[in-house]
Design a protein around this motif. Structure first.
Motif, PDB file in Angstrom:
ATOM      1  N   THR A  62     -29.924 -34.478  12.866  1.00 31.18           N
ATOM      2  CA  THR A  62     -29.198 -33.412  12.330  1.00 31.18           C
ATOM      3  C   THR A  62     -30.129 -32.605  11.475  1.00 31.18           C
ATOM      4  OG1 THR A  62     -27.058 -34.447  12.257  1.00 31.18           O
ATOM      5  CG2 THR A  62     -27.214 -32.746  10.865  1.00 31.18           C
ATOM      6  N   ALA A  63     -31.033 -33.196  10.647  1.00 34.10           N
ATOM      7  CA  ALA A  63     -31.961 -32.295   9.950  1.00 34.10           C
ATOM      8  C   ALA A  63     -32.866 -31.603  10.906  1.00 34.10           C
ATOM      9  CB  ALA A  63     -32.612 -33.375   8.996  1.00 34.10           C
ATOM     10  N   ILE A  64     -33.366 -32.193  11.943  1.00 34.17           N
ATOM     11  CA  ILE A  64     -34.193 -31.426  12.936  1.00 34.17           C
ATOM     12  C   ILE A  64     -33.476 -30.316  13.327  1.00 34.17           C
ATOM     13  CG2 ILE A  64     -35.378 -31.639  15.010  1.00 34.17           C
ATOM     14  CD1 ILE A  64     -36.226 -34.731  14.241  1.00 34.17           C
ATOM     15  N   GLN A  65     -32.441 -30.628  13.868  1.00 35.36           N
ATOM     16  CA  GLN A  65     -31.516 -29.543  14.408  1.00 35.36           C
ATOM     17  C   GLN A  65     -31.219 -28.309  13.484  1.00 35.36           C
ATOM     18  OE1 GLN A  65     -28.226 -31.842  15.438  1.00 35.36           O
ATOM     19  NE2 GLN A  65     -29.315 -33.088  17.130  1.00 35.36           N
ATOM     20  N   VAL A  66     -30.867 -28.585  12.319  1.00 30.79           N
ATOM     21  CA  VAL A  66     -30.742 -27.465  11.432  1.00 30.79           C
ATOM     22  C   VAL A  66     -31.853 -26.838  11.192  1.00 30.79           C
ATOM     23  CG1 VAL A  66     -29.790 -27.167   9.105  1.00 30.79           C
ATOM     24  CG2 VAL A  66     -28.703 -28.502  10.539  1.00 30.79           C
ATOM     25  N   ILE A 122     -23.958 -24.549  13.085  1.00 36.27           N
ATOM     26  CA  ILE A 122     -24.940 -23.900  13.385  1.00 36.27           C
ATOM     27  C   ILE A 122     -24.798 -22.791  14.097  1.00 36.27           C
ATOM     28  CG2 ILE A 122     -26.992 -23.948  14.786  1.00 36.27           C
ATOM     29  CD1 ILE A 122     -27.532 -26.963  14.386  1.00 36.27           C
ATOM     30  N   MET A 123     -23.797 -22.534  15.054  1.00 42.48           N
ATOM     31  CA  MET A 123     -23.612 -21.457  15.858  1.00 42.48           C
ATOM     32  C   MET A 123     -22.578 -20.446  14.888  1.00 42.48           C
ATOM     33  SD  MET A 123     -22.730 -22.579  19.717  1.00 42.48           S
ATOM     34  CE  MET A 123     -21.390 -23.685  19.333  1.00 42.48           C
ATOM     35  N   ASP A 124     -21.800 -21.024  13.898  1.00 42.71           N
ATOM     36  CA  ASP A 124     -21.067 -20.245  13.030  1.00 42.71           C
ATOM     37  C   ASP A 124     -22.065 -19.482  12.022  1.00 42.71           C
ATOM     38  OD1 ASP A 124     -18.765 -21.064  14.083  1.00 42.71           O
ATOM     39  OD2 ASP A 124     -18.195 -22.402  12.592  1.00 42.71           O
ATOM     40  N   ARG A 125     -23.116 -20.287  11.688  1.00 41.78           N
ATOM     41  CA  ARG A 125     -23.970 -19.667  10.697  1.00 41.78           C
ATOM     42  C   ARG A 125     -25.293 -18.764  11.337  1.00 41.78           C
ATOM     43  NH1 ARG A 125     -21.534 -23.845   8.826  1.00 41.78           N
ATOM     44  NH2 ARG A 125     -20.784 -23.786   6.544  1.00 41.78           N
ATOM     45  N   ILE A 126     -25.531 -19.012  12.600  1.00 47.38           N
ATOM     46  CA  ILE A 126     -26.728 -18.324  13.103  1.00 47.38           C
ATOM     47  C   ILE A 126     -26.234 -17.750  14.429  1.00 47.38           C
ATOM     48  CG2 ILE A 126     -28.889 -18.267  13.779  1.00 47.38           C
ATOM     49  CD1 ILE A 126     -29.403 -20.878  12.070  1.00 47.38           C
ATOM     50  N   PRO A 127     -25.489 -16.668  14.456  1.00 44.55           N
ATOM     51  CA  PRO A 127     -25.131 -16.028  15.532  1.00 44.55           C
ATOM     52  C   PRO A 127     -26.257 -15.850  16.452  1.00 44.55           C
ATOM     53  CG  PRO A 127     -24.326 -14.542  13.659  1.00 44.55           C
ATOM     54  CD  PRO A 127     -25.452 -15.594  13.267  1.00 44.55           C
ATOM     55  N   GLY A 128     -25.859 -15.959  17.864  1.00 44.65           N
ATOM     56  CA  GLY A 128     -26.884 -15.581  18.928  1.00 44.65           C
ATOM     57  C   GLY A 128     -27.824 -16.839  19.327  1.00 44.65           C
TER      58      GLY A 128
END
Length: 172
Positions: free
Chosen positions: A21-25, A55-61
Motif C-alpha cells: 500500500t505504501a509503495i502504491q500510494v 488513489i483514483m478519488d484523490r488523483i484524477p486521471g
C-alpha cells in the motif's frame, strides 16, 4: 536512490498489505500513469480495492486496476505493459525463499525494472530470474528496511539515525 523515475510510468505491484500500500500510494503521488495491483484472494483483498478507490478519488486521471494474483494471464499482460514490477508479497521471504509470485520468467526483459520488498534473503528468486531474464535494474528490499528503520528511529528518539553508517556496518 536507484535512478528510477516513476513519473508517467505503468507500474505493477504484487501485494496489498502495508508495504504494498505504501509503495502504491507513493508511486501515485510521484506521478505514475497507471497502477496494476495484484493480490492473492486473502485478508488483504478488501485493502487492495479500498486503496485503488482512494488513489483514483484523490488523483484524477490515474488508472488503477485490481486483479487476483492467481490470474496468470492478466499478470503476464500487465507486466508486459509495465515499466516497473514490484513484489511486496511474502513470496521469496524466508522461509518461503523458493517461492516467486511470477511463475513465468519469460516476462522479464531488459527495459523492465524489477524491485522486491523482501530483504531476507537479499536476492530473492524473483530478482535472480529477473536478472537472468535481462532486466538491467533489479532492486532488493534492504533499502526499504533501512529507511523504515530510519523513520522509526526518528519517531521513537526524536533524533536522526546515522543511516549511512548503519548501511555500511550492517547492509553493505
Amino acid at each position: 536512490e536507484h535512478g528510477v523515475d516513476v513519473s508517467g510510468k505503468t507500474i505493477t505491484v504484487l501485494g496489498a498489505g502495508g508495504a504494498a500500500t505504501a509503495i502504491q500510494v507513493q508511486c501515485a503521488l510521484d506521478g505514475a500513469r497507471k497502477l496494476n495491483i495484484f493480490n492473492r484472494n486473502d485478508e488483504f483483498d478488501a485493502n487492495a480495492e479500498a486503496t485503488a478507490r482512494k488513489i483514483m478519488d484523490r488523483i484524477p486521471g490515474l488508472a488503477v486496476n485490481v486483479c487476483p494474483l492467481e490470474d496468470e494471464k492478466s499478470l503476464r499482460r500487465c507486466i508486459g505493459e509495465s515499466h516497473i514490477l514490484v513484489n511486496a508479497t511474502k513470496a521469496g521471504m524466508k522461509p518461503l525463499e523458493d517461492e516467486t509470485p511470477v511463475k513465468d520468467p519469460s516476462v522479464f526483459r531488459p527495459d523492465l525494472v524489477v524491485a522486491d520488498a523482501v530483504y531476507n534473503p537479499r536476492e530473492t528468486r524473483l530478482l535472480r530470474e529477473a536478472r537472468a531474464g535481462g532486466c538491467k535494474t533489479v532492486v532488493g528490499g534492504i533499502g526499504m528496511l533501512l529507511w523504515q528503520g530510519d523513520a522509526a528511529f526518528r519517531i521513537f528518539t526524536g533524533k536522526c539515525m546515522p543511516t549511512e553508517e548503519i548501511y555500511e556496518r550492517f547492509f553493505r
